[in-house]
Design a protein around this motif. Structure first.
Motif, PDB file in Angstrom:
ATOM      1  N   GLU A 467       0.828  -1.206   0.000  1.00 52.26           N
ATOM      2  CA  GLU A 467       0.000   0.000   0.000  1.00 52.26           C
ATOM      3  C   GLU A 467       0.867   1.263   0.000  1.00 52.26           C
ATOM      4  O   GLU A 467       0.551   2.251  -0.676  1.00 52.26           O
ATOM      5  CB  GLU A 467      -0.933   0.000   1.219  1.00 52.26           C
ATOM      6  N   ARG A 471       1.027   4.246  -2.825  1.00 51.96           N
ATOM      7  CA  ARG A 471       0.878   5.642  -2.432  1.00 51.96           C
ATOM      8  C   ARG A 471       2.062   6.481  -2.913  1.00 51.96           C
ATOM      9  O   ARG A 471       1.897   7.618  -3.358  1.00 51.96           O
ATOM     10  CB  ARG A 471       0.753   5.704  -0.905  1.00 51.96           C
ATOM     11  N   ALA A 484       5.848   7.204   2.805  1.00 49.76           N
ATOM     12  CA  ALA A 484       4.480   6.879   2.365  1.00 49.76           C
ATOM     13  C   ALA A 484       3.800   5.857   3.275  1.00 49.76           C
ATOM     14  O   ALA A 484       2.644   5.505   3.042  1.00 49.76           O
ATOM     15  CB  ALA A 484       4.509   6.349   0.933  1.00 49.76           C
TER      16      ALA A 484
END
Length: 491
Positions: A467, A471, A484
């Protein structure tokens, strides 16, 4: 409606679910009808301008789905032709019923002449294929590839092993795959993932109690597996309740990897993070660290003293540390405390893994994070077993080592000694960059320090790592990846 998107069924487990559904009184041919109509609906939705749907039917139930789809397409007014491996062969069971119910003739595969404007519906072999595809089908696969025609695969592209995700001699490169009730390992494991295109999972009416009963310990790595175990700060939280993570640094010229791990650990929720540094690296580490603390640790005796006096929750060893006896001595000095062993730490045990495995027998506290080469160094016989899938290999390694194994790659597999396993699917291609593995080690270490069990900490770390990469975006560096990192909403 698909009830659980984290479910993965091996081909054998799917066959068990089909058999259990039939034994419960569910009309198995009715299931085939629903499957075939779902394929036809996908074909009309995705390729409405198709001049001719070429439906390739095999001898089993996958072919039966194809006959139903061909009939449905013809009834919708589409141009359809059916081609089979052997026109003289009469399918048995539900596939035979489907063939007899289809008014279109079945033509020999040798008569197929591809045309611009064709869309291929591949219903030759399903997920259970265990042998190389026949020569005549290989020729068709090559011709379809050369023409650049779209392919809709029924269940799995023909030629792709549903358990291992590898081509058996050759396999269709599908643009879209329609599978039923649950995905199979071959849909997620590489290179199968690349050959399936977009995967559509269709509920054809097998009750979920049957699907769950047939399934084993393999899942897709999704937050539903570990969300409930994530630590959530509250008004009573303080840094020691959130855990103290220690990351071991290499020498003066090899300190960056450990700092990446440490910074990732702090961003991932560890209450405190300390870089344990050799004397010659203290200056360079001190010049780069702010919120991360620093402690001089020269040898195994210093580790034991630290363990006796400090509130230490988990450790990371390996990033930039160096390969050799020092790494082995440090690991064994940790005396079974929660540890993420990465990179150089793994390679240090390639010629003598038993002391490592023996030190971590019992409660699972060790997480190994090898990439392909490191896995082969530590588990050479398992790595070379061609008949095992990546999942099988990871589980075998986890059982041997009494550790959670994070077998990294585009299709990272997380496996536990008790046989549980999860396949990750959210990592973007740009995550393959220098330092990303160091970041992952720190993220998993932080979750261990928070008190998460090793398997769930590893699975959560891998998912949140993916994830963060999404990002950060394409072209990211490992430093950007750290910035991030975000917590998962646990509400």
């Amino acid at each position: 409606m698909i009830e659980d998107h984290a479910t993965l069924l091996t081909p054998e487990e799917m066959a068990d679910a089909d058999a259990a559904a039939a034994a419960s009184g569910i009309d198995s041919y009715g299931l085939m009808e629903k499957a075939g109509w779902a394929v036809a609906a996908a074909a009309l939705r995705l390729y409405p301008q198709t001049c001719r749907f070429v439906v390739l039917c095999g001898p089993g139930n996958n072919g039966g789905d194809g006959y139903v789809a061909a009939r449905a397409l013809a009834e919708a007014g589409a141009g359809v032709q059916i081609f089979v491996l052997d026109v003289a062969f009469e399918p048995a069971g539900d596939a035979g019923i489907a063939r007899r119910a289809c008014p279109l003739p079945a033509l020999p595969l040798s008569d197929l002449s591809l045309q611009e404007g064709d869309t291929i519906i591949d219903a030759v072999f399903g997920a259970g294929l265990a042998r190389d595809v026949p020569t005549d089908l290989r020729a068709v696969i090559a011709a379809v590839e050369a023409f650049g025609l779209p392919v809709i695969a029924v269940d799995l592209p023909s030629g792709l092993c549903g358990r291992r995700g590898v081509p058996l001699g050759a396999a269709f490169n599908a643009t879209h795959t329609v599978t039923f009730m649950a995905r199979k390992p071959g849909h997620l494991l590489m290179p199968g993932r690349l050959l399936c295109g977009d995967v559509e999972v269709v509920d054809i009416g097998i009750p979920w109690r049957i699907v769950r009963s047939a399934g084993g310990a393999l899942r897709v790595n999704q937050p539903s597996l570990w969300r409930h175990l994530l630590s959530k700060p509250d008004s009573g939280s303080h840094k020691y309740r959130r855990g103290h993570l220690a990351v071991f640094s290499g020498g003066a010229s090899h300190t960056g990897a450990a700092r990446l791990s440490a910074e990732a650990g702090l961003a991932s929720g560890a209450g405190l993070v300390t870089v344990a540094s050799p004397p010659d690296a203290m200056g360079v580490n001190a010049g780069h660290l702010t919120a991360v603390m620093l402690r001089e640790v020269e040898n195994a005796s210093a580790i034991r003293e630290w363990l006796a006096s400090g509130k230490l929750s988990a450790f990371v060893l390996g990033p930039g540390f160096g390969v050799g006896a020092k790494a082995r001595d440090f690991v064994l000095a940790l005396d079974g405390h929660p540890l993420v062993l990465d990179a150089d730490g793994i390679t240090s045990f390639r010629d003598c893994p038993d002391p490592l495995f023996d030190a971590y027998r019992g409660e699972t506290r060790l997480v190994l994070t090898p990439h392909e080469g490191e896995f082969a160094r530590l588990f050479p016989d398992i790595s070379e077993a061609w008949d095992l899938s990546k999942v099988d290999k990871a589980v075998a390694a986890a059982r041997r080592s009494s550790a959670v194994v994070v077998y990294k790659g585009a299709d990272t597999v997380i496996a536990a000694p008790d046989g549980r396993a999860a396949v990750n699917e959210n990592a973007p291609p740009w995550l393959a960059t220098a330092g990303s593995g160091d970041v992952l080690a720190g993220m998993i270490g932080a979750l261990l320090a928070n008190g998460m069990p090793a398997f769930e900490a590893a699975a959560a770390g891998v998912y949140l790592h993916g994830e963060a990469a999404l990002r950060a975006g394409e072209g990211m560096t490992a430093e950007a990846l750290v910035h991030a990192i975000r917590p998962l909403d646990v509400d």
